[in-house]
Design an enzyme around this catalytic site. Structure first.
Site: not given
Ligand SMILES: NC(=O)c1ccc[n+]([C@@H]2O[C@H](COP(=O)([O-])OP(=O)(O)OC[C@H]3O[C@@H](n4cnc5c(N)ncnc54)[C@H](O)[C@@H]3O)[C@@H](O)[C@H]2O)c1
Length: 266
Positions: A61, A88, A140, A142, A153, A157, A186, A188
């Site tokens: 975690d 990440n 981000s 953001s 958020y 960030k 992204v 995801t």
């Molecule tokens: N996808 C986007 O548009 C985007 C844009 C900017 C920034 N981000 C950032 O990129 C990072 C990854 O995001 P993503 O898009 O791959 O999201 P995602 O939801 O696909 O993946 C996030 C992963 O983090 C894990 N997670 C969540 N809480 C957790 C915790 N307490 N401990 C360990 N693992 C944990 C989840 O189980 C998941 O596997 C994040 O920090 C997100 O804020 C994403």
């Protein structure tokens, strides 16, 4: 690309899926040994197995300091080092401000910001001993500006970005390079809800000059570059990777309006 990270040991948090999984895969493909961590044990194990040799998984975690520290101590115990840390793990934090409770606020900041502090706290003593290391924190766009309905958020960030700058200054001369990346939207799971609303997708496509969302592999490419020796002079940067979204000043697309005006009326 192959081989740029031969012999390096890395930890990627939140690596079961999405950007973290793509980053882990890319680092392994370049020769690194990568410990993927995540709270999602089932998906984490599947992802590590799919990446194959060079990848292992531990349930961690990222919002729990003891758990983060134990995973890094375990890697260092096994391999003798940690060269790369990618903080990440993250969760979404969108909510109307009148509905943002202190509990919600604390959770969003805990997982998105405190987790970065925990990772750095655990890894930096080892990197200091080695005299080298590279850390990439997931900011981000953001964190560069405000969004509607995203106060917690946005705060988290923005915190990640300025925390990154501060640590980068403290540790640059010790050989530890610390940078943040600032993705735009992204494709995801974190965006599952907005991606299910066609009008939101249309608004994103309109707002992103490139006219599409990013794929996780494109974000992984930037991370792989930043942890490589090719990025040896990049320190404390917060790099947007957003298809041009933050290049604009929010003006309408006058070129498109002009084209529409010039079209002969039916
Ligand atoms: N996808 C986007 O548009 C985007 C844009 C900017 C920034 N981000 C950032 O990129 C990072 C990854 O995001 P993503 O898009 O791959 O999201 P995602 O939801 O696909 O993946 C996030 C992963 O983090 C894990 N997670 C969540 N809480 C957790 C915790 N307490 N401990 C360990 N693992 C944990 C989840 O189980 C998941 O596997 C994040 O920090 C997100 O804020 C994403």
């Amino acid at each position: 690309m192959q081989g740029g990270l031969e012999g390096k040991c890395a930890v990627v948090t939140g690596a079961a899926r999405g950007i973290g999984a793509a980053v882990a895969k890319r680092l392994v493909s370049e020769g690194a040994e990568v410990l993927l961590t995540d709270i999602d044990i089932r998906q984490g194990q599947l992802t590590a197995a799919a990446i194959g040799k060079g990848a292992s998984f531990a349930q961690v975690d990222a919002a729990d300091a003891a758990s983060v520290s134990a995973s890094i101590e375990d890697l260092v115990g096994r391999t003798g080092r940690i060269d790369i840390l990618v903080n990440n793990a993250g969760i979404p934090g969108g909510a109307l401000f009148d509905e943002v409770t202190l509990e919600f606020w604390d959770r969003v900041l805990r997982v998105n910001l405190d987790s970065v502090f925990f990772g750095c706290k655990a890894a930096i003593p080892h990197m200091l001993r080695q005299g080298a290391g590279a850390i990439v924190n997931l900011g981000s766009i953001s964190g560069l500006g405000g969004d509607h309905m995203n106060s917690a958020y946005n705060a988290a960030k923005a915190g990640v970005i300025n925390f990154t700058r501060s640590l980068a200054m403290d540790y640059a001369r010790a050989g530890i390079r610390i940078n943040a990346i600032c993705p735009g939207p992204v494709r995801t799971e974190i965006n599952a809800r907005p991606l299910a609303i066609p009008s939101v997708v249309d608004a994103w496509l309109e707002a992103i000059p490139l006219g599409r969302l990013a794929e996780p592999e494109e974000i992984a490419g930037l991370v792989a570059f930043l942890v490589s020796d090719d990025a040896s002079f990049i320190v404390g940067a917060a790099i947007p990777i957003d298809g041009g979204m933050t290049a604009g000043a929010g003006q309408p697309d006058f070129a498109r309006l002009l084209r529409e005006l010039r079209q002969p009326s039916q």
